[in-house]
Design a protein around this motif. Structure first.
Motif, PDB file in Angstrom:
ATOM      1  N   VAL A  33       0.075  13.982 -15.882  1.00 23.31           N
ATOM      2  CA  VAL A  33       0.663  13.939 -14.533  1.00 23.31           C
ATOM      3  C   VAL A  33      -0.433  13.906 -13.477  1.00 23.31           C
ATOM      4  CG1 VAL A  33       2.045  15.211 -12.848  1.00 23.31           C
ATOM      5  CG2 VAL A  33       2.807  15.057 -15.221  1.00 23.31           C
ATOM      6  N   VAL A  34      -1.425  14.779 -13.635  1.00 22.82           N
ATOM      7  CA  VAL A  34      -2.516  14.831 -12.663  1.00 22.82           C
ATOM      8  C   VAL A  34      -3.273  13.505 -12.622  1.00 22.82           C
ATOM      9  CG1 VAL A  34      -4.710  15.933 -12.110  1.00 22.82           C
ATOM     10  CG2 VAL A  34      -2.764  17.325 -12.826  1.00 22.82           C
ATOM     11  N   LEU A  35      -3.577  12.941 -13.783  1.00 19.19           N
ATOM     12  CA  LEU A  35      -4.319  11.682 -13.829  1.00 19.19           C
ATOM     13  C   LEU A  35      -3.545  10.547 -13.163  1.00 19.19           C
ATOM     14  CD1 LEU A  35      -5.865  11.700 -17.441  1.00 19.19           C
ATOM     15  CD2 LEU A  35      -7.071  11.927 -15.255  1.00 19.19           C
ATOM     16  N   ALA A  87      -4.687   8.718  -9.832  1.00 15.82           N
ATOM     17  CA  ALA A  87      -4.982   7.290  -9.944  1.00 15.82           C
ATOM     18  C   ALA A  87      -4.200   6.482  -8.914  1.00 15.82           C
ATOM     19  CB  ALA A  87      -4.656   6.802 -11.358  1.00 15.82           C
ATOM     20  N   PHE A  88      -2.913   6.765  -8.759  1.00 17.60           N
ATOM     21  CA  PHE A  88      -2.120   6.048  -7.758  1.00 17.60           C
ATOM     22  C   PHE A  88      -2.638   6.334  -6.350  1.00 17.60           C
ATOM     23  CE2 PHE A  88       1.336   5.362 -10.894  1.00 17.60           C
ATOM     24  CZ  PHE A  88       1.566   4.030 -10.619  1.00 17.60           C
ATOM     25  N   THR A  89      -3.054   7.551  -6.094  1.00 16.97           N
ATOM     26  CA  THR A  89      -3.592   7.883  -4.781  1.00 16.97           C
ATOM     27  C   THR A  89      -4.887   7.122  -4.504  1.00 16.97           C
ATOM     28  OG1 THR A  89      -2.621  10.103  -4.942  1.00 16.97           O
ATOM     29  CG2 THR A  89      -4.335   9.771  -3.289  1.00 16.97           C
ATOM     30  N   LEU A  90      -5.767   7.037  -5.493  1.00 15.47           N
ATOM     31  CA  LEU A  90      -7.014   6.293  -5.328  1.00 15.47           C
ATOM     32  C   LEU A  90      -6.751   4.816  -5.067  1.00 15.47           C
ATOM     33  CD1 LEU A  90      -9.204   7.866  -8.180  1.00 15.47           C
ATOM     34  CD2 LEU A  90      -9.378   8.300  -5.725  1.00 15.47           C
ATOM     35  N   VAL A  91      -5.868   4.222  -5.867  1.00 19.24           N
ATOM     36  CA  VAL A  91      -5.558   2.800  -5.682  1.00 19.24           C
ATOM     37  C   VAL A  91      -4.854   2.575  -4.349  1.00 19.24           C
ATOM     38  CG1 VAL A  91      -4.223   0.859  -6.585  1.00 19.24           C
ATOM     39  CG2 VAL A  91      -5.460   2.349  -8.155  1.00 19.24           C
ATOM     40  N   GLY A  92      -3.929   3.459  -4.007  1.00 22.69           N
ATOM     41  CA  GLY A  92      -3.210   3.308  -2.750  1.00 22.69           C
ATOM     42  C   GLY A  92      -4.118   3.401  -1.545  1.00 22.69           C
ATOM     43  N   ASN A  93      -5.051   4.349  -1.552  1.00 17.04           N
ATOM     44  CA  ASN A  93      -5.994   4.470  -0.444  1.00 17.04           C
ATOM     45  C   ASN A  93      -6.896   3.242  -0.344  1.00 17.04           C
ATOM     46  OD1 ASN A  93      -5.003   6.962   0.289  1.00 17.04           O
ATOM     47  ND2 ASN A  93      -6.532   8.105  -0.862  1.00 17.04           N
ATOM     48  N   ALA A  94      -7.331   2.727  -1.492  1.00 19.40           N
ATOM     49  CA  ALA A  94      -8.174   1.525  -1.480  1.00 19.40           C
ATOM     50  C   ALA A  94      -7.399   0.328  -0.936  1.00 19.40           C
ATOM     51  CB  ALA A  94      -8.687   1.234  -2.890  1.00 19.40           C
ATOM     52  N   LEU A  95      -6.166   0.158  -1.388  1.00 15.20           N
ATOM     53  CA  LEU A  95      -5.348  -0.949  -0.890  1.00 15.20           C
ATOM     54  C   LEU A  95      -5.072  -0.808   0.604  1.00 15.20           C
ATOM     55  CD1 LEU A  95      -2.717  -1.380  -3.754  1.00 15.20           C
ATOM     56  CD2 LEU A  95      -4.635  -2.883  -3.213  1.00 15.20           C
ATOM     57  N   ALA A 116       0.832  -1.211   0.000  1.00 17.44           N
ATOM     58  CA  ALA A 116       0.000   0.000   0.000  1.00 17.44           C
ATOM     59  C   ALA A 116       0.863   1.256   0.000  1.00 17.44           C
ATOM     60  CB  ALA A 116      -0.927  -0.010   1.223  1.00 17.44           C
ATOM     61  N   GLN A 117       1.941   1.241   0.770  1.00 10.54           N
ATOM     62  CA  GLN A 117       2.825   2.401   0.822  1.00 10.54           C
ATOM     63  C   GLN A 117       3.548   2.603  -0.502  1.00 10.54           C
ATOM     64  OE1 GLN A 117       2.819   4.478   3.224  1.00 10.54           O
ATOM     65  NE2 GLN A 117       4.477   5.820   2.565  1.00 10.54           N
ATOM     66  N   ALA A 118       3.894   1.503  -1.193  1.00  9.68           N
ATOM     67  CA  ALA A 118       4.590   1.611  -2.478  1.00  9.68           C
ATOM     68  C   ALA A 118       3.721   2.307  -3.520  1.00  9.68           C
ATOM     69  CB  ALA A 118       4.989   0.221  -2.976  1.00  9.68           C
ATOM     70  N   VAL A 119       2.438   1.986  -3.542  1.00 11.80           N
ATOM     71  CA  VAL A 119       1.536   2.604  -4.514  1.00 11.80           C
ATOM     72  C   VAL A 119       1.430   4.101  -4.265  1.00 11.80           C
ATOM     73  CG1 VAL A 119      -0.824   2.645  -5.381  1.00 11.80           C
ATOM     74  CG2 VAL A 119       0.248   0.463  -4.834  1.00 11.80           C
ATOM     75  N   LEU A 120       1.300   4.486  -3.000  1.00 13.03           N
ATOM     76  CA  LEU A 120       1.212   5.914  -2.672  1.00 13.03           C
ATOM     77  C   LEU A 120       2.531   6.624  -2.957  1.00 13.03           C
ATOM     78  CD1 LEU A 120      -0.765   5.645   0.694  1.00 13.03           C
ATOM     79  CD2 LEU A 120      -1.642   6.445  -1.502  1.00 13.03           C
ATOM     80  N   THR A 121       3.651   5.928  -2.726  1.00 10.06           N
ATOM     81  CA  THR A 121       4.964   6.521  -2.984  1.00 10.06           C
ATOM     82  C   THR A 121       5.181   6.750  -4.470  1.00 10.06           C
ATOM     83  OG1 THR A 121       5.869   5.424  -1.015  1.00 10.06           O
ATOM     84  CG2 THR A 121       7.440   6.211  -2.647  1.00 10.06           C
ATOM     85  N   PHE A 122       4.638   5.869  -5.297  1.00 14.00           N
ATOM     86  CA  PHE A 122       4.783   5.998  -6.745  1.00 14.00           C
ATOM     87  C   PHE A 122       4.209   7.334  -7.208  1.00 14.00           C
ATOM     88  CE2 PHE A 122       5.480   2.995 -10.427  1.00 14.00           C
ATOM     89  CZ  PHE A 122       5.512   3.980 -11.392  1.00 14.00           C
ATOM     90  N   ALA A 123       3.069   7.716  -6.667  1.00 21.71           N
ATOM     91  CA  ALA A 123       2.452   8.991  -7.046  1.00 21.71           C
ATOM     92  C   ALA A 123       3.373  10.159  -6.712  1.00 21.71           C
ATOM     93  CB  ALA A 123       1.108   9.155  -6.329  1.00 21.71           C
TER      94      ALA A 123
END
Length: 319
Positions: free
Chosen positions: A293-295, A299-307, A236-243
């Protein structure tokens, strides 16, 4: 008298049961994830950008240069050039699609470094404790106090001046390598803090005490017992970090620290600024990379929060 070793049918049955449990967990995760509309939307957006980043030439052909440009300078969007052209006549749809590969690749590599460093420091600090924990956390606090972007802004030009702008590492230009490393080494502190807090809880559990009782060393316990129990948090942290990594790369490239021969989204914005596109009203030069960039970040923030909500339900109250 010692117990007889398990027979082949018993071992086969245990393996089959293990695979059934994994399949059941995967189905349960998929069911929970599909219920999160924000996660599904984010995943669809990321899937589209991933396909574009993997093979941009399948959609827009080879990367256009000043010698292979197909249009006139600053052409507005039209049937021939959907996103318009830049000051050299290059098709902006072509540049934006190829820029996805650079931006996503840098984000992926920087995220790998961030998670690797942060997870290692967090697990070691949380499990070992004592002076080691204090020393590692003081270093972590130093990186937490300094804003990531400001630190990256300071380190990037220093490293580039030291190794030279034309240097290469494994065929990759130094400018891209420096951006990856700078983002990685300046963004790990938050991950380390989160992983450490989880490790402090796990190390007090019964199965860790049992591992100590049978003589398992710290390294074995951290690999076999601590790490598997923080993997969900790491994902979950990796997805948020990617953004964050994609946004930081865009910013560094925009201010001139990117590679002019590798058109990332930030580099395209830098060239738009340098060519005077805002003053000339060439909005089509700025809009495509900025929207991408915004998308991707959203998108990474949405997926990261869900995960994070699915894999770590106890941490749901953090947000």
């Amino acid at each position: 008298m010692s117990a007889a070793p398990p027979t082949a049918p018993v071992v086969s049955s245990l393996r089959a049961e293990r695979w059934r449990l994994r399949a059941s967990n995967a189905r349960n995760f998929a069911r929970l994830f599909t219920r999160r509309s924000d996660g599904v939307v984010g995943a669809i957006i990321l899937l589209v950008f991933t396909v574009v980043a993997i093979a941009p030439q399948l959609f827009v052909g080879p990367l256009q240069t000043a010698t292979t440009a197909t249009g006139l300078h600053f052409e507005p969007p039209s049937d021939a050039h959907v996103f318009g052209t830049d000051e050299l006549g290059r098709d902006l749809l072509n540049l934006t699609f190829h820029g996805a590969r650079i931006s996503m690749a840098i984000g992926l590599l920087a995220t790998f470094i961030t998670i690797l460093v942060g997870a290692m420091i967090g697990i070691v600090a949380g499990f070992v404790g004592g002076l080691v924990d204090n020393a590692l956390m003081r270093v972590t606090d130093f990186f937490l106090v300094l804003p990531t972007f400001v630190l990256a802004l300071i380190l990037a030009p220093v490293v580039l001046d030291t190794i030279g702008f034309d240097a290469q590492l494994f065929g990759i230009r130094a400018t891209l390598v420096v951006i990856v490393v700078v983002i990685g080494v300046t963004s790990w502190a938050t991950t380390a803090r989160i992983i450490r807090s989880q490790t402090l809880s796990i190390r007090e559990r019964m199965f860790v005490d049992r591992a100590r009782a049978i003589g398992s060393g710290p390294g074995h316990i951290m690999r076999r017992h601590i790490f598997p129990n923080v993997v969900n948090l790491i994902v979950a942290q990796a997805v948020l970090t990617f953004a964050t990594a994609v946004f930081t790369e865009t910013t560094l490239s925009y201010i001139g620290l990117g590679d002019p021969f590798a058109p990332s989204w930030g580099q395209i914005l830098n060239e738009a600024q340098g060519s005077g596109a805002p003053g000339l009203g060439a909005w089509w030069y700025i809009a495509p990379p900025a929207i991408c960039v915004v998308l991707v970040v959203v998108a990474f923030t949405l997926v990261g929060n869900a995960l994070d909500d699915i894999l770590n339900p106890r941490g749901r109250g953090r947000r």
